[in-house]
Write a protein that holds these residues in place. Structure first.
Motif, short mmCIF file in Angstrom:
data_model
loop_
_atom_site.label_atom_id
_atom_site.label_comp_id
_atom_site.label_asym_id
_atom_site.label_seq_id
_atom_site.Cartn_x
_atom_site.Cartn_y
_atom_site.Cartn_z
N PRO A 213 -14.75 63.25 -57.33
CA PRO A 213 -15.46 62.08 -56.81
C PRO A 213 -14.57 61.06 -56.11
CG PRO A 213 -15.08 61.80 -59.13
CD PRO A 213 -14.54 63.17 -58.79
N LYS A 214 -13.27 61.17 -56.25
CA LYS A 214 -12.37 60.10 -55.83
C LYS A 214 -12.43 59.79 -54.34
CE LYS A 214 -7.54 58.59 -56.14
NZ LYS A 214 -7.91 57.26 -56.65
N PHE A 215 -12.56 60.83 -53.49
CA PHE A 215 -12.43 60.62 -52.05
C PHE A 215 -13.76 60.76 -51.31
CE2 PHE A 215 -8.37 62.30 -53.65
CZ PHE A 215 -7.56 61.21 -53.36
N LYS A 216 -14.85 60.43 -51.97
CA LYS A 216 -16.17 60.59 -51.37
C LYS A 216 -16.31 59.81 -50.06
CE LYS A 216 -21.12 60.24 -52.38
NZ LYS A 216 -22.15 60.00 -53.43
N GLU A 217 -15.74 58.61 -50.03
CA GLU A 217 -15.88 57.77 -48.84
C GLU A 217 -15.06 58.29 -47.66
OE1 GLU A 217 -18.20 55.50 -48.79
OE2 GLU A 217 -18.59 56.06 -50.87
N ASP A 218 -14.16 59.23 -47.92
CA ASP A 218 -13.34 59.81 -46.84
C ASP A 218 -14.00 61.02 -46.20
OD1 ASP A 218 -11.45 57.91 -47.43
OD2 ASP A 218 -10.25 59.24 -48.69
#
Length: 431
Positions: A213-218
Motif C-alpha cells: 500500500p505504501k506507493f499507491k499515490e505513485d
C-alpha cells in the motif's frame, strides 16, 4: 513483508536495522505493535484455557450421563465457553488483520554489508568500465540531437501532458532496435525466458511485490466504465510486478529453480521526479520502456544471483560501447523491498556525469512472503524462495546514452557494432 516471528523474537534488533534506512525510524508504530502483541498473547492464553476447560467439561458430561446424572449445568457452561471462543476467534482475526497492515508498511531489512548512509551521498562506487569520450567539439544533449531524428516532445505533451514523448522515424526505429537487442542478449546469452505480460494488474499483485500500500499515490490507477472504486486495477510501473507475481501462491519444486524471466514492456509512473529536476528530455518520463530481468531462486543462491544479474545488465552497456559505473546503494537510498541493491550509471556527456540506467536488487524472502511463493526444500518442507529483479536495461535512457555518446559533429549518430544488425546494417543514424 518481514517475518513476524523476527519482530517478536528481536524487536530491538529489527528497529536498529530499520533505523539504518532512515533517521528517525518512521516505519513502525512500536507502541501499537506492542499493544497488539500483548493482547494477542492474552487472547491466545485465554483461548487455550477455555479449550482446556471445555475438554474437561465434555469428559465430565460424558461421565455424568453414563451415571444417569443431570448434566444440564455442565452443558450450559460448555455453551457459554463456545460463545467465548467464537468472540476470541473474531477478535484474534481483527488483531491479526491490524498486525498485517502494520507489517505491510515495513520495508525490507538491509543486508549487513550494505553501506550505511542517509541518502545517495552514502552510495559507494564499486567499479567503472570504459573511458568517457573526449570530444573535439561541444557535445549536444539528447534533446537537440534527437529532434532532427524524430524525438518530439511537443506532440507528446499535446497528446498526454508533460513528461510524455512521441517518437517517429529514425529515433523510433532506434528505440525498437534497442529493446530487441536487449531481449536477445538476455535470452540467448544469459538464459532468461522471454515473457509477454499484462500491463494492467490487480491490487493484490502490487501488494505482492511491495508497490502497495505504501506507493499507491505513485501509481496510475485504472477504472473501467461502470466499475466502482472497489475493483482496483493499476498500470504497471515495471514488468517486475507481473513477472515476479507469475509464481504467486505456488509451491515450486526445487528442481525448477532458478527461474529466470525477462520482458519488454512500457512502464507507467506518476512520480516522475520532483519539480524542476529532469524536466527536459527523456530522463524522467511518466511512460517509458524497460527490459526487465527477474529471478526466483533458492535462498542460498540469491546473493550470487544478484552479482550475476548485475553482470547481465553490464553486458548490454559494454556491447553498446557506453562507459558506466557500478554503485552499491547505501541503506538510506535502497528501494522499499530491497535487501541489497546495485545501480548501474551510464555516462552522459551533455550532463558531464553518470546517471542511473539499471537497478538490480536482491529482495530475499520479502516479496515471496507477501506472494506466498515457496519451494520444497531438501527436507521436503515448504520454504520461501528469494526473488531478484533488475533492469536490463531502461530503453529510453539507453537511447539517450547512445545518442549522446556516439554523436558526431554534424549531429549524426554512429551506430554501435552490436546494434547494427537490428537496424538493417545501418552504421550511421541521421535525419
Amino acid at each position: 513483508m518481514l517475518d513476524i516471528t523476527l519482530l517478536r523474537r528481536d524487536l530491538d534488533g529489527v528497529l536498529q536495522r530499520l533505523q539504518a534506512r532512515k533517521t528517525p525510524q518512521p516505519f513502525l508504530d512500536v507502541t501499537r505493535f506492542q499493544a497488539l502483541e500483548a493482547e494477542r498473547k492474552q487472547l491466545q492464553t485465554a483461548t487455550e484455557d477455555l479449550q482446556a476447560r471445555r475438554n474437561s467439561l465434555s469428559k465430565a458430561i460424558g461421565m455424568a450421563k453414563g451415571k444417569g446424572e443431570d448434566a444440564s449445568a455442565l452443558m450450559a457452561e460448555v455453551g457459554g465457553i463456545g460463545d467465548a471462543l467464537k468472540a476470541s476467534a473474531e477478535r484474534l482475526d481483527a488483531l491479526q488483520a491490524e498486525m498485517h497492515e502494520l507489517l505491510m508498511h515495513l520495508p525490507n531489512l538491509p543486508q549487513a554489508d550494505v553501506p550505511l548512509g542517509a541518502d545517495e551521498a552514502g552510495n559507494v562506487e564499486v567499479r567503472r568500465w570504459g573511458t568517457p569520450r573526449a570530444f573535439d567539439f561541444t557535445p549536444k544533449d539528447h534533446v537537440d540531437l534527437g529532434e532532427p531524428l524524430g524525438l518530439d516532445f511537443e506532440t507528446g505533451a499535446k497528446l498526454s501532458g508533460s513528461r510524455f514523448s512521441f517518437l517517429r522515424g529514425p529515433v523510433a526505429r532506434l528505440h525498437r532496435a534497442l529493446a530487441q537487442f536487449m531481449l536477445d542478449v538476455q535470452t540467448l546469452e544469459h538464459g532468461y525466458t522471454e515473457c509477454y505480460s499484462p500491463y494492467i494488474v490487480n491490487r493484490e499483485v502490487l501488494e505482492g511485490t511491495g508497490q502497495l500500500p505504501k506507493f499507491k499515490e505513485d501509481m496510475f490507477w485504472v477504472l473501467r466504465g461502470g466499475d466502482t472504486a472497489a475493483s482496483e486495477q493499476y498500470l504497471i510501473s515495471t514488468s517486475e510486478i507481473s513477472l515476479t507475481n507469475s509464481v504467486r501462491e505456488q509451491v515450486l519444486d526445487a528442481s525448477q529453480l532458478p527461474i529466470k524471466l525477462t520482458a519488454h514492456s512500457p512502464c507507467f509512473r506518476s512520480e516522475a521526479g520532483s519539480a524542476g529536476r529532469d524536466t527536459r528530455g527523456m530522463i524522467r518520463q511518466h511512460q517509458f520502456d524497460k527490459v526487465e530481468m527477474v529471478q526466483i531462486v533458492h535462498p542460498e543462491q540469491s546473493n550470487a544471483a544478484l552479482e550475476a544479474m548485475v553482470g547481465h545488465a553490464e553486458a548490454i552497456l559494454q556491447k553498446l560501447e557506453l562507459p558506466y559505473r557500478v554503485v552499491a546503494l547505501c541503506t538510506g537510498d535502497m528501494g522499499f523491498g530491497a535487501a541489497k541493491t546495485y545501480d548501474l550509471e551510464v555516462w552522459l556527456p551533455a550532463q558531464n556525469t553518470y546517471r542511473e540506467i539499471s537497478s538490480c536488487s536482491n529482495c530475499e524472502a520479502f516479496q515471496a512472503r507477501r506472494m506466498q511463493t515457496r519451494f520444497k526444500n531438501a527436507q521436503g518442507k515448504n520454504e520461501l524462495v528469494h526473488t531478484l529483479n533488475g533492469s536490463g536495461l531502461a530503453v529510453g535512457r539507453a537511447l539517450v546514452a547512445v545518442l549522446e555518446n556516439h554523436q558526431q559533429a554534424d549531429g549524426s549518430i554512429t551506430v554501435p557494432v552490436a546494434l547494427q544488425p537490428y537496424l538493417g546494417g545501418l552504421k550511421v543514424l541521421k535525419a
